[in-house]
Design an enzyme around this catalytic site. Sequence first.
Site, PDB file in Angstrom:
ATOM      1  N   GLY C 124      48.806-126.520  18.035  1.00 28.87           N
ATOM      2  CA  GLY C 124      48.266-127.216  19.208  1.00 28.87           C
ATOM      3  C   GLY C 124      49.122-128.411  19.585  1.00 28.87           C
ATOM      4  O   GLY C 124      48.767-129.554  19.298  1.00 28.87           O
ATOM      5  N   GLU C 241      62.220-124.659  10.907  1.00 27.93           N
ATOM      6  CA  GLU C 241      61.948-123.713  11.980  1.00 27.93           C
ATOM      7  C   GLU C 241      63.011-122.630  12.112  1.00 27.93           C
ATOM      8  O   GLU C 241      62.788-121.627  12.760  1.00 27.93           O
ATOM      9  CB  GLU C 241      61.834-124.449  13.320  1.00 27.93           C
ATOM     10  CG  GLU C 241      60.423-124.865  13.643  1.00 27.93           C
ATOM     11  CD  GLU C 241      60.357-125.464  15.019  1.00 27.93           C
ATOM     12  OE1 GLU C 241      59.999-124.738  15.953  1.00 27.93           O
ATOM     13  OE2 GLU C 241      60.666-126.656  15.165  1.00 27.93           O
TER      14      GLU C 241
END
Lengths: 359, 359, 397, 397
Positions: C124, C241
């Site tokens: 989020g 990532e």
Amino acid sequence: MNFDLTDEQRAFQDSIANYLNDACTIPAVLATFEAQSPPALQYWSGLMELGVGGLTIPEQFGGFGLELLDLAAVVETAGRFVMPGPLIEHAMAAYAISLGGTEAQQARWLPDLASGRLRATVALTEGQEGWMPGDWHMPCDDTLNGAKHYVPDALDADLIVVGLSGGRMAVVERGANGLELTALPSLDGSRRLYQVTFNATPAELLPAAQECAQRICDVGLVLLAADAYGGAKRCIEMSVEYARQRVQFGQQIGKFQAVKHQLADLAVEVEPAAGLYWYAAHAFDHERPDKASKAAALAKAHLTDVYTAASRRMIELHGGIGYTWELGAHLWLKRAVFDHNYLGRPSLHRARYASMAGW
Amino acid sequence: MNFDLTDEQRAFQDSIANYLNDACTIPAVLATFEAQSPPALQYWSGLMELGVGGLTIPEQFGGFGLELLDLAAVVETAGRFVMPGPLIEHAMAAYAISLGGTEAQQARWLPDLASGRLRATVALTEGQEGWMPGDWHMPCDDTLNGAKHYVPDALDADLIVVGLSGGRMAVVERGANGLELTALPSLDGSRRLYQVTFNATPAELLPAAQECAQRICDVGLVLLAADAYGGAKRCIEMSVEYARQRVQFGQQIGKFQAVKHQLADLAVEVEPAAGLYWYAAHAFDHERPDKASKAAALAKAHLTDVYTAASRRMIELHGGIGYTWELGAHLWLKRAVFDHNYLGRPSLHRARYASMAGW
Amino acid sequence: MDLHFSPEHETFRQEIQAFLSTNWQFEKDAKPAPEAIKAFRQLATEQGYLYRGVPKNYGGGEQPADVLKAQIIAQEFRRAGAPTEVLGVGTQMLVPTLLECGEEWQRERFVRKTIEGEYRWCQGYSEPNSGSDLASLRTRGELVGDEWVINGQKVWTSYARDANYMFALVRTEPEAPKHAGLSYLLIDLNQPGIDIRPLKQINGGTEFNEVFLENVRTPASWIVGPRGGGWKVSRSLLKHERNMIGSLDRSDALFASLLGLARRVQRDGAPALQDSAVRDRLAMLAGHLEVQRYSNYIQLTRESRGQSAGLLQMLNKLSQSNFGHLVAQTSLDLVQNDALLTGAPGRKLGNERWMNQYMGSLASSIAGGTSNIQRNIIAERGLGLPRDAANPTGEAS
Amino acid sequence: MDLHFSPEHETFRQEIQAFLSTNWQFEKDAKPAPEAIKAFRQLATEQGYLYRGVPKNYGGGEQPADVLKAQIIAQEFRRAGAPTEVLGVGTQMLVPTLLECGEEWQRERFVRKTIEGEYRWCQGYSEPNSGSDLASLRTRGELVGDEWVINGQKVWTSYARDANYMFALVRTEPEAPKHAGLSYLLIDLNQPGIDIRPLKQINGGTEFNEVFLENVRTPASWIVGPRGGGWKVSRSLLKHERNMIGSLDRSDALFASLLGLARRVQRDGAPALQDSAVRDRLAMLAGHLEVQRYSNYIQLTRESRGQSAGLLQMLNKLSQSNFGHLVAQTSLDLVQNDALLTGAPGRKLGNERWMNQYMGSLASSIAGGTSNIQRNIIAERGLGLPRDAANPTGEAS
């Protein structure tokens, strides 16, 4: 020296734009993608009331007897709104009958094509590429047998003008025997494609079409170029609009020099390029056919390349929201792809241009 | 998995750079453009003292017996400094003798090529293009007759390795009978070109060269790629440096986002591309010759295209001063053009790559 | 220079191959039961082949970092068609973050269940008015008693409908300066006040969602890092990532397909691949592909030695996007008429599959930091050009 | 739409042709005496064919503006190889400026002698630290008695060595804000304190110069416009700088040469023009060329009606530069080995002439407002994107 649209042409563009501004909103076009039935009809009657159907049809058959440029200017405006429906194919079919039909055929079909009571499309390619007359192989017998692919809005068409071997053309009417339509999943859902199969299907030959088959294709190339120019210009406008409104990092993103330059680079590709389709349309009516063909090929190749670049840039510039279905930026991207590859990819037409230029 | 230059290779690059930093300044290179006599000599002795001449020459002939990658790393550094002189051609000639000569020929010439006492160059094309062995047409008789074009630094060369019909190669010594040199006006004044005419000129055939002629060309392609990478990287560094210093509109121009993005776009083209020439050099010594040839063709095509783009961008970014002779930015542009078209334009090598890839 | 693996690593590869041939005997196209997959993952983790960066006591494989071993594992598992780590932001982003910034009880509570696939997370971060500019997030969290009460809207939330938890950046300190006002909160999605709506994409897919939060509650202790420290916690993820190997594989596969397309498609009565313009274009793309490959090797080499790959690392995403755009342009020329089509349920997909790449290549220059943001980062952090407050890098300035 | 000229204009063309066949009978390659040229120019001016925008009493042709007639004159004079107006910044920039902003005595004093070629001007705008950013000019002028005393340095001054006068932007009001401190002064170059040094260019040419001014003097009255009004006076020129027709002619000629090159050069044993990649590339260039042509026609049409060509006009320079870059790239591929050469005195110039275009195309994206400045102008003034003080347009903000 007078190289510009006339006040009348511009005024007509404005009246089309006024109509489409209300009728052809982004949600409306999005709805046509999702609709089960073909979407063209809703804009059709409006445009026909404005007289678009008969623009280039001779006056004795109920048209206005104007030139291809008059129609192309309208298509530019329709392109701005990614208007659904077979405007271009309808025009190609009408030209096929005007230029290639007998007087009886003209009298029978043209008035209704002009009023829009009849809708028409064209069936040309039979598989990969194969859009130009030399590529048509369907035998020209008393009845038609075989299949045509990528036929826009065929379900909706009252007449289908079919390209046959030797560059001949024939008209098949809605509901003819052995005529079968299969919907293809179309990337541009506002221009639905069909596979059309003929099985001993009665057809009426357009006797003089063979001599002007390339000219009928040229109509399509010019109008695709006009659609592409209108669409690309609109992509810039929408991008500029968004860049003026969207705030990130405390300022309008249009203040970022990178965004400015991306839009300036787009403007330099799009803005001055209108003349390519103007000239190609003008040449259709005023120059030797070979010269007109050359101009049509170049206009189609150049402007549809520009359009794909512009629509991609617009989506990128919008960021995540640009990638959403709801925003509708993709409508222009998908139309750009349609304009780019329908009637043949740009590199094909550049190769044709090179040959026609005697290189 | 170890894909990087070794500490030794980097240290050697540093020592070359240290030398060239003093010896091969921009004014010094500019002076070679204006000098009447060929300019190579001044850097030659310095580089030879550092051992560059013998890097890839076998140890028994006074060299270090290292691999092409070791030499290519040096050429990258020389490329950073747009170093004048026939380093690449000297290496190609030495490889021709190493790989194609008899033991007697090797013993006679290689030690002096390693020490730099002898300088060598290569004479390949006879007119337009024609760089690769299949394109050489000069008859291979007892003596040579005909002309070779675009021979770098021929005036300065003690040995000229000449490409002959059937991919054969022969050595012609300085002052040989009937040998005639005509200076050509060279765009890159630091790599002077000559037309070399042979008139019943004695030459010594390299008997095994025919089998490895393409490998000798591959050496040239790899080293040009290395030169291009070094030059392109330097173009970015100089541009960044200038963008940090130059003030316009009250700020360093490197603060303008447009300048930032132009340099970032350049970095993404140049910076990761070193591996193309590393791999091609590595493949020369460790892979099948056809695989190595493929890698060499791709490295040359890709990196020399990148170099021209980088050098042009650098000049643009410098504005007016970039267009002046004195600043010397044009040295990189001209070297980029040399690297781009010497031994064949990139599109030629991309076409070769496609064929070698079995497409 | 050595493009081969060391004997030690080749031995490791054989060990993996032996493990796989013993423990994963399904055919390529088989669809094993979820229990079989779960059991295999557990075994592979115990062997130290999966979740290598996660300590044993949280259910991980706990092995010293070795990018080459990681690559060998990825290659061999892929070759065998064996299950790899559970993909998704839970294992790839949340777990490393908890290991780095979480409290002990948080790790114990969340890590094992996440890597076993029981807790499925969504992220989020983005909001409608904060795409590139995360520091301007507006979703508010207020501490009421021992609970955070959260109100706001998140967007571009991938796979939110499959998730049962969310980690989010929430503004808990409205008085603090932009970046300092955010906290990193964990939220159970299985509660009233959560409304997830799919966002349809231009290619018709719906991986993304909007998530509306209305008086959503989460315990006061479900905060990672200090109050107002959420920005920093979220940035700690950046180094986890990357998955370069995967991206090179994708480029390789993409190029191979494109080549296949050029062989299949006819142009002037011959395969398009025989046309000199097509050959030139594809060779140009091959150059870009090989650049990616060797850049990848360089980065692997340096990382395996504990060195930094520096600027190269910053260029990966833009290289990748640029390559995607070039492929898209080329494929549009090659697919000819099939560009007019799109996939449809029940219809065999032909060359029109390329239109997915044509559109998807746009997403790659938008998602995860737009190309313009990438260029700012490269110029400022990579090339050292002077920073400018007006040139955002997605970073606190 | 009508690409032909009206009967009125065709009559005008015949009139010109008759004039030329009577009054300019030299062969194309003849080198007429300067007096013959001067006499011809005078005659043509009296007829109203040259210097049409300059009133008769200053020695001009004084005719109502008619861009089509201007184009016909240019075409026919070129076809006949007849002398056109004297080229250079004197006739093209100074004269219009004096007509618009000068005092009566200044017009009388300078205009006639300039258009007759006796006064040859150079432009003193750029300085070493003010390339794009003219507002930061530093050359100072101080009013001492009835003279300006000028000190400073100008650069990029084309043809200064041939000039006997300079018009310059000089900082006369050091206390005023940047733009408001500049005055537009006329300077006689034939005096001590003027030092002109050629600047060698990357292609070996030396059209540009540095001009050093040390206690250079000019009468107090040799100022055009008010003190501190020089910036505005210099901008009034912008509308006179354009010569679209010439630029389209150049593009046409460039493309025709490139096509000739592609016919001449062999590739794989056939003319390069038969290669499909070359054909595609050239047809792409043809598209850009035709875009320029029709954009030119549109602008001519609108201007001949007194309408503004708007955004199109702002795009000309960038279009032109982009075209030059594309041609450069293409020619480098086509000239093959001759790219390694350059022109040399006494040697017949072959394909290596393209290397001049290759380098010169860079100058066109630098000189007269860099491409980056052009993009700012297009975005802000053309597209209406929000202005930003940090995005210079070469304009007072």
